[in-house]
Design an enzyme around this catalytic site. Structure first.
Site, PDB file in Angstrom:
ATOM      1  N   SER A  61       0.804  -1.224   0.000  1.00  0.00           N
ATOM      2  CA  SER A  61       0.000   0.000   0.000  1.00  0.00           C
ATOM      3  C   SER A  61       0.835   1.272   0.000  1.00  0.00           C
ATOM      4  O   SER A  61       0.300   2.350  -0.305  1.00  0.00           O
ATOM      5  CB  SER A  61      -0.934   0.018   1.217  1.00  0.00           C
TER       6      SER A  61
ATOM      7  N   HIS B  39      -0.875   6.166   8.376  1.00  0.00           N
ATOM      8  CA  HIS B  39      -0.733   4.859   7.737  1.00  0.00           C
ATOM      9  C   HIS B  39      -0.271   5.060   6.295  1.00  0.00           C
ATOM     10  O   HIS B  39      -0.135   6.181   5.810  1.00  0.00           O
ATOM     11  CB  HIS B  39      -2.063   4.100   7.803  1.00  0.00           C
TER      12      HIS B  39
ATOM     13  N   ASP C  98     -17.523   6.861  17.995  1.00  0.00           N
ATOM     14  CA  ASP C  98     -16.750   6.881  16.748  1.00  0.00           C
ATOM     15  C   ASP C  98     -17.641   7.227  15.562  1.00  0.00           C
ATOM     16  O   ASP C  98     -18.665   6.572  15.341  1.00  0.00           O
ATOM     17  CB  ASP C  98     -16.109   5.514  16.487  1.00  0.00           C
TER      18      ASP C  98
ATOM     19  N   GLU D  56     -10.049   7.449   2.387  1.00  0.00           N
ATOM     20  CA  GLU D  56      -9.616   6.051   2.343  1.00  0.00           C
ATOM     21  C   GLU D  56     -10.541   5.155   3.164  1.00  0.00           C
ATOM     22  O   GLU D  56     -10.737   5.382   4.359  1.00  0.00           O
ATOM     23  CB  GLU D  56      -8.192   5.895   2.874  1.00  0.00           C
TER      24      GLU D  56
ATOM     25  N   ASP E  97      -8.948  -3.567   3.605  1.00  0.00           N
ATOM     26  CA  ASP E  97      -7.681  -4.301   3.537  1.00  0.00           C
ATOM     27  C   ASP E  97      -7.437  -5.129   4.788  1.00  0.00           C
ATOM     28  O   ASP E  97      -7.047  -6.295   4.717  1.00  0.00           O
ATOM     29  CB  ASP E  97      -6.551  -3.283   3.346  1.00  0.00           C
TER      30      ASP E  97
ATOM     31  N   ASP F 230      -5.833   0.442  -4.236  1.00  0.00           N
ATOM     32  CA  ASP F 230      -4.382   0.394  -4.392  1.00  0.00           C
ATOM     33  C   ASP F 230      -3.924  -0.966  -4.907  1.00  0.00           C
ATOM     34  O   ASP F 230      -2.971  -1.078  -5.664  1.00  0.00           O
ATOM     35  CB  ASP F 230      -3.683   0.743  -3.079  1.00  0.00           C
TER      36      ASP F 230
END
Length: 532
Positions: free
Chosen positions: A116, A177, A312, A338, A343, A384
């Site tokens: 990634s 990340h 959250d 993202e 993933d 990606d």
């Protein structure tokens, strides 16, 4: 509701729950006219695409589904349809509605199957690079700090900022990340989240960790939202939400509180807000927010299926807030979104988690569409890389995407789920034989689908991924392209970066007279000529 329709839906719900639907063919689909009429509608819609949208894109939104290969897109489509009490196969994702589709070749300069970091550098910075490195060229060797200097490459986020646009990053992973970091950082190693994860040699050579670079390289990013709170605080700092949980404590060795650094770099006449929970986010008066930093978890955000909707925010909620802040800039914005935990779900062999993450990202795509206009906003959705994730087994129409194939194996006489992985943690042997999945809860949120090869962590796949596009100049994303082509299209469409041909010739860029204004001036000149 007719009795026949109600009966059909009742039977469908029963078989979806059981995951063993018999083939269901809607009555209308038995008539050839249905398919011919549907094809004609699609044809007429396609013919209209000849009128290409060549406007300048004031705004650009890039949705990146991390690990969202074509098989994941298809499975997510079925899941979303079944969540709407449909069969699923003929349902449409929001991204399915985009008029232009391409394929992207995802390999890294030194890897056939990519990671990634190298891919993020490609679709954000416009150059391919080595796996494990972010925001640098292929001249940089992973983990070798001294190869970095002079080999940094900038991203479309930087190009947009330099053009006076507002910019934002929204992710369900850590904000430092691999994917988001390529937007602002230059690092020989994607794992250098804070200085705590860096080797002494790299620190001595002057390399900076990714969280540090987030606050210093482009300090005026208007919106940053995601996880990664612990990398912003000194080592062993107690987390505001999880207290003394050792996994949530601060990690920094340099003693800096990067939240304070972030605040300190903002102009005094601007309103900068830091929030760490959903309630604080939802209570913001966005008219009075110029800069927003939201860090909602110590590390990655919680899976959508497990998310506490009181503490959250969802990806959709974050995207809505981001757009409402960024669109205040008359020059427009660039936003990177993202869906990063697609993933992670795949890596853990938890297909249900991964697919629900993909469905939530699709909701965010739809919401973004309602908040922007096709006339001035280019929206791109891509991945990606893929995963070794598949589904098959000759399942009948309407079968639960998490259900069983209709027949048992002709080798070991055991059932198997439609969803499988080529490798990963789902490889299980019981008494010397493949596990009998009928003895376990294969519909559980955290069920790990069976895999062919035992690995503690499932791997990426190497095949091409889809690129969906709509809005100004979206037609430039077509065919089979190298992944690094994507940011060059986005830059060209929005008149940023180095190639400005589109802007110099297009009225909406403000570089040529508007037709109506030009016509009015011409009329005025004619009248004056008659008078004199």
């Amino acid at each position: 509701m007719s009795r026949s329709f109600g009966s059909t839906m009742f039977l469908l719900l029963l078989c979806l729950m059981a995951g063993t639907c018999l083939s269901i063919v809607p009555e209308k689909e038995k008539n050839p006219w249905y398919w011919r009429e549907q094809a004609q509608r699609t044809l007429q819609h396609s013919l209209k695409l000849q009128n290409l949208n060549t406007n300048v894109a004031r705004n650009v939104i890039l949705f990146l589904g991390d690990g969202m290969g074509v098989s994941t897109v298809t499975a997510a489509r079925i899941l979303k349809g079944q969540l709407h009490h449909k069969l699923g196969e003929d349902f449409q994702l929001e991204m399915d509605k985009f008029p232009f589709v391409a394929l992207s070749k995802t390999y890294n300069t030194n890897a056939q199957v990519p990671d990634s970091a190298g891919t993020a550098t490609a679709y954000l910075c416009g150059v391919k690079s080595n796996e494990g490195t972010v925001g640098v060229s292929a001249a940089v060797t992973r983990s070798q700090c001294n190869t970095t200097k002079g080999n940094e490459v900038t991203s479309i986020l930087r190009w947009a900022k330099d053009a006076g646009k507002s910019v934002g990053i929204v992710t369900t992973t850590r904000v430092n990340h691999a994917t988001p970091s390529a937007a602002y950082a230059h690092s020989a190693d994607r794992d250098w989240y804070s200085d705590n994860e860096m080797p002494p040699e790299a620190l001595n050579q002057g390399c900076k960790d990714i969280a540090y670079q987030l606050m210093h390289n482009i300090p005026d990013i208007e919106v940053i939202m995601g996880g990664g709170r612990k990398y912003m605080f000194p080592k062993n700092t107690t987390d505001v939400e999880y207290g003394d949980d050792p996994k949530a404590r601060g990690t920094r060795l340099d003693g800096q509180v990067l939240i304070d650094v972030w605040k300190g770099k903002k102009p005094r006449n601007k309103n900068a807000h830091y929030v760490w929970n959903r309630m604080q986010l939802m209570n913001l008066d966005l008219n009075n927010v110029d800069y927003l930093l939201g860090l909602f978890e110590p590390s990655d955000m919680v899976y959508e299926l497990n998310r506490n909707n009181k503490t959250d925010p969802s990806l959709s909620e974050m995207v809505e807030v981001a757009i409402k802040i960024l669109r205040k800039n008359p020059k427009g914005f660039f936003l990177l979104v993202e869906g990063g935990r697609i993933d992670h779900g795949h890596h853990e062999g938890k297909a249900k988690q991964a697919l629900h993450e993909a469905v939530e990202m699709d909701r965010a795509i739809g919401l973004a569409g309602t908040l922007t206009s096709l006339e001035d906003t280019l929206t791109v959705v891509t991945a990606d890389h893929s995963h070794v994730f598949t589904f098959g087994g000759y399942t009948p129409r309407g079968n639960s995407i998490f259900g069983l194939a209709p027949v048992v194996s002709d080798t070991d006489n055991k059932p198997y789920t439609s969803i499988l992985y080529g490798n990963g943690p789902g490889y299980k042997v019981v008494a010397g034989q493949r596990e009998n999945v009928s003895t376990v809860d294969y519909a559980h949120d955290n069920y790990q689908a069976q895999s062919a090869v035992p690995l503690s962590y499932e791997t990426h796949g190497g095949e091409d991924v889809a690129v969906f596009a709509k809005g100004p100049m979206a037609h430039l994303l077509h065919g089979v392209q190298e992944q690094n082509y994507i940011p060059h299209v986005m830059a060209y469409a929005s008149c940023i970066g180095s190639i400005m041909d589109h802007c110099q010739s297009h009225p909406s860029a403000g570089l040529a007279p508007q037709p109506a204004l030009f016509s009015g001036l011409l009329t005025l000149l004619l009248l004056l000529s008659l008078l004199f």
